[in-house]
Design a protein around this motif. Structure first.
Motif, PDB file in Angstrom:
ATOM      1  N   TYR A 112      73.816 -70.944 -19.362  1.00 41.14           N
ATOM      2  CA  TYR A 112      74.347 -70.345 -18.146  1.00 41.14           C
ATOM      3  C   TYR A 112      73.641 -70.968 -16.954  1.00 41.14           C
ATOM      4  O   TYR A 112      72.634 -71.675 -17.110  1.00 41.14           O
ATOM      5  CB  TYR A 112      74.185 -68.816 -18.141  1.00 41.14           C
ATOM      6  N   LYS A 113      74.162 -70.731 -15.782  1.00 41.30           N
ATOM      7  CA  LYS A 113      73.623 -71.300 -14.556  1.00 41.30           C
ATOM      8  C   LYS A 113      73.726 -70.261 -13.445  1.00 41.30           C
ATOM      9  O   LYS A 113      74.449 -69.252 -13.594  1.00 41.30           O
ATOM     10  CB  LYS A 113      74.383 -72.575 -14.180  1.00 41.30           C
ATOM     11  N   PRO A 114      73.022 -70.454 -12.343  1.00 39.93           N
ATOM     12  CA  PRO A 114      73.153 -69.506 -11.232  1.00 39.93           C
ATOM     13  C   PRO A 114      74.604 -69.377 -10.776  1.00 39.93           C
ATOM     14  O   PRO A 114      75.310 -70.359 -10.614  1.00 39.93           O
ATOM     15  CB  PRO A 114      72.277 -70.132 -10.134  1.00 39.93           C
ATOM     16  N   GLY A 115      75.016 -68.145 -10.597  1.00 37.22           N
ATOM     17  CA  GLY A 115      76.403 -67.870 -10.232  1.00 37.22           C
ATOM     18  C   GLY A 115      77.234 -67.365 -11.392  1.00 37.22           C
ATOM     19  O   GLY A 115      78.293 -66.756 -11.180  1.00 37.22           O
ATOM     20  N   ASP A 116      76.780 -67.595 -12.637  1.00 36.14           N
ATOM     21  CA  ASP A 116      77.511 -67.113 -13.810  1.00 36.14           C
ATOM     22  C   ASP A 116      77.295 -65.610 -13.982  1.00 36.14           C
ATOM     23  O   ASP A 116      76.234 -65.073 -13.643  1.00 36.14           O
ATOM     24  CB  ASP A 116      77.046 -67.829 -15.078  1.00 36.14           C
ATOM     25  N   ARG A 117      78.288 -64.958 -14.532  1.00 39.81           N
ATOM     26  CA  ARG A 117      78.160 -63.548 -14.911  1.00 39.81           C
ATOM     27  C   ARG A 117      77.936 -63.492 -16.419  1.00 39.81           C
ATOM     28  O   ARG A 117      78.753 -63.993 -17.193  1.00 39.81           O
ATOM     29  CB  ARG A 117      79.404 -62.760 -14.528  1.00 39.81           C
ATOM     30  N   ILE A 118      76.807 -62.921 -16.835  1.00 39.87           N
ATOM     31  CA  ILE A 118      76.440 -62.917 -18.244  1.00 39.87           C
ATOM     32  C   ILE A 118      76.024 -61.514 -18.678  1.00 39.87           C
ATOM     33  O   ILE A 118      75.776 -60.629 -17.853  1.00 39.87           O
ATOM     34  CB  ILE A 118      75.278 -63.895 -18.544  1.00 39.87           C
ATOM     35  N   GLU A 119      75.953 -61.348 -19.983  1.00 38.80           N
ATOM     36  CA  GLU A 119      75.358 -60.152 -20.582  1.00 38.80           C
ATOM     37  C   GLU A 119      74.385 -60.617 -21.640  1.00 38.80           C
ATOM     38  O   GLU A 119      74.753 -61.346 -22.564  1.00 38.80           O
ATOM     39  CB  GLU A 119      76.421 -59.242 -21.194  1.00 38.80           C
ATOM     40  N   ILE A 120      73.117 -60.204 -21.513  1.00 35.73           N
ATOM     41  CA  ILE A 120      72.075 -60.638 -22.433  1.00 35.73           C
ATOM     42  C   ILE A 120      71.097 -59.485 -22.632  1.00 35.73           C
ATOM     43  O   ILE A 120      70.730 -58.807 -21.663  1.00 35.73           O
ATOM     44  CB  ILE A 120      71.347 -61.904 -21.895  1.00 35.73           C
ATOM     45  N   ASN A 121      70.739 -59.239 -23.866  1.00 41.80           N
ATOM     46  CA  ASN A 121      69.819 -58.148 -24.216  1.00 41.80           C
ATOM     47  C   ASN A 121      70.319 -56.803 -23.682  1.00 41.80           C
ATOM     48  O   ASN A 121      69.540 -55.942 -23.264  1.00 41.80           O
ATOM     49  CB  ASN A 121      68.417 -58.444 -23.672  1.00 41.80           C
ATOM     50  N   GLY A 122      71.639 -56.609 -23.676  1.00 41.18           N
ATOM     51  CA  GLY A 122      72.214 -55.357 -23.223  1.00 41.18           C
ATOM     52  C   GLY A 122      72.286 -55.193 -21.718  1.00 41.18           C
ATOM     53  O   GLY A 122      72.672 -54.128 -21.231  1.00 41.18           O
ATOM     54  N   LYS A 124      73.903 -56.597 -18.135  1.00 43.69           N
ATOM     55  CA  LYS A 124      75.001 -57.383 -17.589  1.00 43.69           C
ATOM     56  C   LYS A 124      74.790 -57.584 -16.098  1.00 43.69           C
ATOM     57  O   LYS A 124      74.381 -56.660 -15.391  1.00 43.69           O
ATOM     58  CB  LYS A 124      76.340 -56.680 -17.845  1.00 43.69           C
ATOM     59  N   GLY A 125      75.074 -58.807 -15.627  1.00 40.25           N
ATOM     60  CA  GLY A 125      74.930 -59.060 -14.202  1.00 40.25           C
ATOM     61  C   GLY A 125      75.230 -60.507 -13.852  1.00 40.25           C
ATOM     62  O   GLY A 125      75.568 -61.317 -14.720  1.00 40.25           O
ATOM     63  N   ASP A 126      75.093 -60.811 -12.568  1.00 44.90           N
ATOM     64  CA  ASP A 126      75.290 -62.171 -12.072  1.00 44.90           C
ATOM     65  C   ASP A 126      73.941 -62.861 -11.959  1.00 44.90           C
ATOM     66  O   ASP A 126      72.992 -62.305 -11.376  1.00 44.90           O
ATOM     67  CB  ASP A 126      75.970 -62.149 -10.702  1.00 44.90           C
ATOM     68  N   VAL A 127      73.847 -64.071 -12.507  1.00 47.07           N
ATOM     69  CA  VAL A 127      72.603 -64.834 -12.455  1.00 47.07           C
ATOM     70  C   VAL A 127      72.393 -65.345 -11.033  1.00 47.07           C
ATOM     71  O   VAL A 127      73.258 -66.018 -10.468  1.00 47.07           O
ATOM     72  CB  VAL A 127      72.640 -66.022 -13.441  1.00 47.07           C
ATOM     73  N   ILE A 128      71.245 -65.019 -10.434  1.00 47.12           N
ATOM     74  CA  ILE A 128      70.952 -65.459  -9.074  1.00 47.12           C
ATOM     75  C   ILE A 128      69.784 -66.430  -9.017  1.00 47.12           C
ATOM     76  O   ILE A 128      69.560 -67.068  -7.987  1.00 47.12           O
ATOM     77  CB  ILE A 128      70.690 -64.252  -8.143  1.00 47.12           C
ATOM     78  N   ASP A 129      69.028 -66.561 -10.125  1.00 48.21           N
ATOM     79  CA  ASP A 129      67.926 -67.538 -10.134  1.00 48.21           C
ATOM     80  C   ASP A 129      67.458 -67.739 -11.567  1.00 48.21           C
ATOM     81  O   ASP A 129      67.502 -66.819 -12.388  1.00 48.21           O
ATOM     82  CB  ASP A 129      66.768 -67.056  -9.254  1.00 48.21           C
ATOM     83  N   ILE A 130      67.010 -68.962 -11.850  1.00 48.22           N
ATOM     84  CA  ILE A 130      66.406 -69.292 -13.145  1.00 48.22           C
ATOM     85  C   ILE A 130      65.155 -70.103 -12.870  1.00 48.22           C
ATOM     86  O   ILE A 130      65.222 -71.178 -12.268  1.00 48.22           O
ATOM     87  CB  ILE A 130      67.361 -70.110 -14.042  1.00 48.22           C
ATOM     88  N   ASP A 131      63.990 -69.600 -13.279  1.00 50.71           N
ATOM     89  CA  ASP A 131      62.766 -70.382 -13.129  1.00 50.71           C
ATOM     90  C   ASP A 131      62.214 -70.711 -14.508  1.00 50.71           C
ATOM     91  O   ASP A 131      62.907 -70.555 -15.517  1.00 50.71           O
ATOM     92  CB  ASP A 131      61.740 -69.661 -12.250  1.00 50.71           C
ATOM     93  N   SER A 132      60.973 -71.171 -14.569  1.00 48.26           N
ATOM     94  CA  SER A 132      60.416 -71.636 -15.834  1.00 48.26           C
ATOM     95  C   SER A 132      60.127 -70.511 -16.816  1.00 48.26           C
ATOM     96  O   SER A 132      59.925 -70.768 -18.011  1.00 48.26           O
ATOM     97  CB  SER A 132      59.127 -72.421 -15.574  1.00 48.26           C
TER      98      SER A 132
END
Length: 305
Positions: A112-122, A124-132
């Motif tokens: 997934y990438k920023p801006g995607d809507r995902i559900e993980i570990n129960g 759900k939401g829109d990804v706004i940042d991914i760091d290390s």
């Protein structure tokens, strides 16, 4: 200067450690400077974000390379150094290692990438940042019944990409199928009811159908999956209380709630305009038979006797 050289000669381990720290500080200082330059120079948000994350990953790679060189003595001992390092810290830093590995996995595999809507570990939401280490999401749902923001920002460990499924609402195919049921009373004009539902569906969903045809074609070409019908479909089921109309349709994942509102609102108005030819049903209960109850007054019987 001579005193410093003498001190380095007397304490070679500390001197090597000092040089190592200087290199690490220098690497991360350069990374920070480059990130700031990219932030100012690049106008596009997506390109700026990806460039900054790429520089950050390069910085981590250089830091690891310098660490291996200093503590193993030679880059040739890379495998041995990694093995010893992993054996020593795997248990104590397992979650951290998985999080960092997860960030590389997310970046290169594009889970997934920023801006995607995902559900993980129960969650759900829109990804706004991914760091290390963390994925930051704007939460959807919870006490909110529809696909709206709850207002909470969630930080989730990147390690969760290895621990369970990741549901992506927008990757490859930014549409979802949705449906709703419409109870129609027995005795209504069935053909008129079907015409109302189908015409309203075609009016509000034609844009999504046209946009999804080409997108679904790419999905079929990329994955081992059967072709699917993206046009709205209407199924009718006879129940004890009413005739159930089930409308199934495709919609943009971000417009699911609003589209359902439009469909229900216009279908309701069209049914009212039929002047009783089509009626919505509600739950009803039919009393088949009321048993006869005989009441015998013992007091009156005793008086007669």
């Amino acid at each position: 200067m001579e005193e410093i050289n003498n001190w380095f000669a007397q304490y070679p381990i500390l001197a090597s450690l000092a040089k190592y720290l200087v290199w690490i500080v220098l690497i991360f200082s350069i990374v920070t400077w480059v990130r700031r330059v990219l932030k100012r120079r690049l106008p596009d948000n997506s390109l700026r974000y990806k460039s900054q994350k790429g520089i950050e990953i390069i910085g981590y790679f250089l830091a690891i390379l310098v660490s291996i060189t200093y503590f193993s003595g030679s880059i040739k001992d890379f495998g041995l150094a990694i093995g010893l390092l992993t054996a020593g810290i795997t248990i104590t830093l397992q979650e951290l290692i998985l999080s960092i590995a997860g960030s590389f996995y997310i970046f290169f595999v594009r889970v997934y990438k920023p801006g995607d809507r995902i559900e993980i570990n129960g969650i759900k939401g829109d990804v706004i940042d991914i760091d290390s280490i963390y994925t930051t999401m704007m939460e959807i749902g919870q006490w909110i019944s529809s696909d709206n923001y709850s207002g909470r920002i969630v930080k989730l460990s990147n390690a969760f990409v290895f621990k369970g499924p990741v549901y992506n609402y927008s990757k490859d195919f930014p549409f979802v199928w949705d449906e709703f049921n419409l109870p129609i009373r027995y005795g209504s004009d069935m053909e008129l009811a079907k015409d109302i539902v189908i015409s309203v569906a075609q009016k509000h969903l034609s844009e999504f159908v046209r946009a999804s045809v080409s997108e679904w074609k790419h999905v079929v070409e990329k994955y081992y999956i059967e072709n699917a019908q993206v046009e709205p479909t209407l199924a009718i089921t006879m129940t004890d209380n009413w005739i159930q109309f089930n409308l199934r349709y495709i919609v943009d994942y971000k417009k699911r709630r609003f589209t359902k509102h439009l469909l229900n609102e216009e279908i309701g108005k069209r049914i009212q305009q039929t002047k009783g030819k089509v009626l919505l049903a509600s739950a009803t209960f039919e009393i088949v038979n009321i048993p006869t109850v005989n009441i015998h007054d013992k007091t009156s019987t005793n008086k007669k006797n």
